[in-house]
Write a protein that holds these residues in place. Structure first.
Motif, PDB file in Angstrom:
ATOM      1  N   SER A  25       0.819  -1.222   0.000  1.00 34.70           N
ATOM      2  CA  SER A  25       0.000   0.000   0.000  1.00 34.70           C
ATOM      3  C   SER A  25       0.852   1.271   0.000  1.00 34.70           C
ATOM      4  O   SER A  25       0.351   2.354  -0.297  1.00 34.70           O
ATOM      5  N   ALA A  26       2.142   1.134   0.336  1.00 33.71           N
ATOM      6  CA  ALA A  26       3.027   2.304   0.376  1.00 33.71           C
ATOM      7  C   ALA A  26       3.847   2.448  -0.903  1.00 33.71           C
ATOM      8  O   ALA A  26       4.759   3.279  -0.961  1.00 33.71           O
ATOM      9  N   ILE A  27       3.530   1.655  -1.925  1.00 34.52           N
ATOM     10  CA  ILE A  27       4.269   1.715  -3.188  1.00 34.52           C
ATOM     11  C   ILE A  27       3.285   1.897  -4.337  1.00 34.52           C
ATOM     12  O   ILE A  27       2.253   1.224  -4.394  1.00 34.52           O
ATOM     13  N   ASP A  28       3.595   2.817  -5.218  1.00 29.15           N
ATOM     14  CA  ASP A  28       2.762   3.047  -6.403  1.00 29.15           C
ATOM     15  C   ASP A  28       3.086   1.952  -7.418  1.00 29.15           C
ATOM     16  O   ASP A  28       3.918   2.131  -8.312  1.00 29.15           O
ATOM     17  N   LEU A  29       2.424   0.808  -7.269  1.00 30.95           N
ATOM     18  CA  LEU A  29       2.730  -0.351  -8.102  1.00 30.95           C
ATOM     19  C   LEU A  29       2.367  -0.119  -9.562  1.00 30.95           C
ATOM     20  O   LEU A  29       3.038  -0.622 -10.466  1.00 30.95           O
ATOM     21  N   GLU A  30       1.323   0.642  -9.823  1.00 30.87           N
ATOM     22  CA  GLU A  30       0.942   0.927 -11.208  1.00 30.87           C
ATOM     23  C   GLU A  30       2.038   1.727 -11.905  1.00 30.87           C
ATOM     24  O   GLU A  30       2.376   1.477 -13.066  1.00 30.87           O
ATOM     25  N   LEU A  31       2.608   2.693 -11.189  1.00 32.24           N
ATOM     26  CA  LEU A  31       3.695   3.493 -11.758  1.00 32.24           C
ATOM     27  C   LEU A  31       4.931   2.617 -11.991  1.00 32.24           C
ATOM     28  O   LEU A  31       5.585   2.735 -13.032  1.00 32.24           O
ATOM     29  N   LEU A  32       5.233   1.719 -11.028  1.00 36.97           N
ATOM     30  CA  LEU A  32       6.392   0.846 -11.192  1.00 36.97           C
ATOM     31  C   LEU A  32       6.209  -0.103 -12.373  1.00 36.97           C
ATOM     32  O   LEU A  32       7.178  -0.424 -13.071  1.00 36.97           O
ATOM     33  N   GLN A  33       4.988  -0.549 -12.606  1.00 35.87           N
ATOM     34  CA  GLN A  33       4.724  -1.399 -13.765  1.00 35.87           C
ATOM     35  C   GLN A  33       4.976  -0.630 -15.054  1.00 35.87           C
ATOM     36  O   GLN A  33       5.584  -1.155 -16.009  1.00 35.87           O
ATOM     37  N   ASP A  34       4.530   0.610 -15.107  1.00 34.87           N
ATOM     38  CA  ASP A  34       4.750   1.443 -16.284  1.00 34.87           C
ATOM     39  C   ASP A  34       6.238   1.701 -16.483  1.00 34.87           C
ATOM     40  O   ASP A  34       6.760   1.640 -17.602  1.00 34.87           O
ATOM     41  N   TRP A  35       6.946   1.972 -15.414  1.00 39.49           N
ATOM     42  CA  TRP A  35       8.387   2.219 -15.476  1.00 39.49           C
ATOM     43  C   TRP A  35       9.127   0.945 -15.912  1.00 39.49           C
ATOM     44  O   TRP A  35      10.078   0.998 -16.697  1.00 39.49           O
ATOM     45  N   HIS A  36       8.689  -0.207 -15.393  1.00 34.52           N
ATOM     46  CA  HIS A  36       9.285  -1.488 -15.777  1.00 34.52           C
ATOM     47  C   HIS A  36       9.187  -1.691 -17.288  1.00 34.52           C
ATOM     48  O   HIS A  36      10.155  -2.103 -17.942  1.00 34.52           O
ATOM     49  N   ASP A  37       8.034  -1.374 -17.845  1.00 35.95           N
ATOM     50  CA  ASP A  37       7.832  -1.517 -19.287  1.00 35.95           C
ATOM     51  C   ASP A  37       8.707  -0.535 -20.059  1.00 35.95           C
ATOM     52  O   ASP A  37       9.271  -0.874 -21.102  1.00 35.95           O
ATOM     53  N   PHE A  38       8.833   0.677 -19.538  1.00 34.18           N
ATOM     54  CA  PHE A  38       9.695   1.686 -20.165  1.00 34.18           C
ATOM     55  C   PHE A  38      11.142   1.203 -20.211  1.00 34.18           C
ATOM     56  O   PHE A  38      11.809   1.298 -21.248  1.00 34.18           O
TER      57      PHE A  38
END
Length: 371
Positions: A25-38
């Protein structure tokens, strides 16, 4: 298991080495997924044995840099800010909604090349050094500067990321800052904004809308149009209602009317600004400057200080087009392949009737190396 910086970023927040692991809950997982793809698309990797002790923030900063990003904690969740072109314009910043605008330039004399020391994955991770010439440099390389690229072991990625840093220095020489009143701001670090200051371009101006009659918009100040130029106006408008409401930057062409005027005609079909809106006026295509928010800081008396850089999407265009030259695995600069071609040998003797191969008409040719 992975070299993706986004995965290592999460590991540094939740892995077994963390004294106090963060919950999901303390991590923006959606953003990390997008960054991972980038990172996957751009071929960005982070490969380092992090045995040395370091603070959590320093560790996250190091990992994020390998993925062209920087860490961010908004008070609720951890995430990363990726340095990449964006389609969404979050806000307009101009002389009517900010003050104390400042502009500084770093006059930098570039070296002939960057030198990057790294553990070469193509040579069993032996230490190597790659020399990346400055774009456009011609002639011998005598002035170099060391560039650290922590976590990089791929020689091709070393070349591309060093070149990107060179492009950043070339296309982002300026730093801008402005003060906005109020503790709440729309733009935050990493957001793209449209800036309008007559300090940047004398044809730029910002005004408040006082009346709208049909396609005619009246402003609280004067604008000037000169023959030979096309003009445009840009403004923010709300899209949607309630919690679903967002804002978008709208650009409209202006009917040309030479001279000074406080009323402009907007051509074509589309949304119009409303009374009280701020509009940015100028030559079409130059009515605003594309800027990226590099940092925000709380100022005195409930103000916010924005630090901005040129958005410069050309940096990513040039980086994506970069093709690394073949890596020979040697330390130092690339060797001259032409120098390895042997000289034409010299014929010193021809002995006829040599029949060692059973051919009575054979010849024996004696050679010596060419000079």
């Amino acid at each position: 298991k992975t070299s993706n910086p986004a995965s290592h970023f999460r590991q540094a927040l939740q892995g077994p080495e963390c004294a106090f692991p963060e919950p999901d809950s303390a991590i923006d997982l959606e953003l990390l997924q997008d960054w991972h793809d980038f990172c996957r698309i751009k071929g960005l990797k982070y490969d380092r044995n992090r045995e040395a002790t370091a603070s959590q923030w320093d560790t996250l900063t190091e990992i994020a840099a390998a993925g062209r990003a920087s860490p961010r904690f908004d008070g609720v969740k951890w995430g990363g800010v990726i340095d990449r072109p964006r389609d969404l314009i979050v806000a307009h910043v101009n002389q009517r909604n900010s003050r104390d605008f400042r502009w500084s330039r770093n006059y930098f004399e570039p070296p002939h090349a960057f030198r990057v020391t790294f553990l070469d994955q193509t040579a069993d991770y032996q230490q190597r050094e790659r020399v990346i010439p400055w774009p456009g440099h011609v002639g011998p390389i005598t002035v170099t500067e060391q560039l650290p690229l922590v976590g990089k072991t791929d020689p091709d990625e070393i070349w591309i990321e060093a070149r990107r840093r060179q492009y950043e220095i070339m296309h982002r020489p300026d730093r801008f800052s402005a003060v906005q009143d109020g503790a709440v701001r729309t733009a935050t670090r990493g957001d793209w904004v449209k800036g309008s200051y007559d300090t940047l371009e004398r044809t730029m101006s910002a005004h408040r809308v006082t009346a709208v009659r049909g396609n005619t918009v009246t402003l609280d100040g004067w604008v000037e149009m000169e023959t030979g130029n096309a003009y445009a106006v840009r403004f923010m408008r709300q899209v949607g209602e309630g919690n679903e409401a967002t804002f978008e930057s709208v650009l409209r062409q202006v009917t040309f009317a030479e001279g000074l005027t406080d009323s402009i005609g907007v051509t074509g079909i589309g949304p119009l600004p409303e009374i009280g809106d701020l509009v940015q006026f100028g030559i079409a295509g130059q009515e605003s400057s594309d800027l990226v928010v590099a940092g925000t800081q709380a100022g005195e008396a409930m103000t916010s200080v924005l630090t901005m850089l040129a958005a410069a999407p050309i940096i990513d265009e040039l980086t994506d087009a970069e093709v690394p030259p073949p890596w020979n695995g040697r330390a130092g600069s690339e060797s001259d392949v032409g120098a390895a071609v042997p000289a034409v040998p010299k014929v010193v003797a021809i002995i006829p009737f040599f029949d060692a191969d059973g051919d009575p008409d054979g010849l024996q040719v004696l050679l010596e190396p060419g000079a």
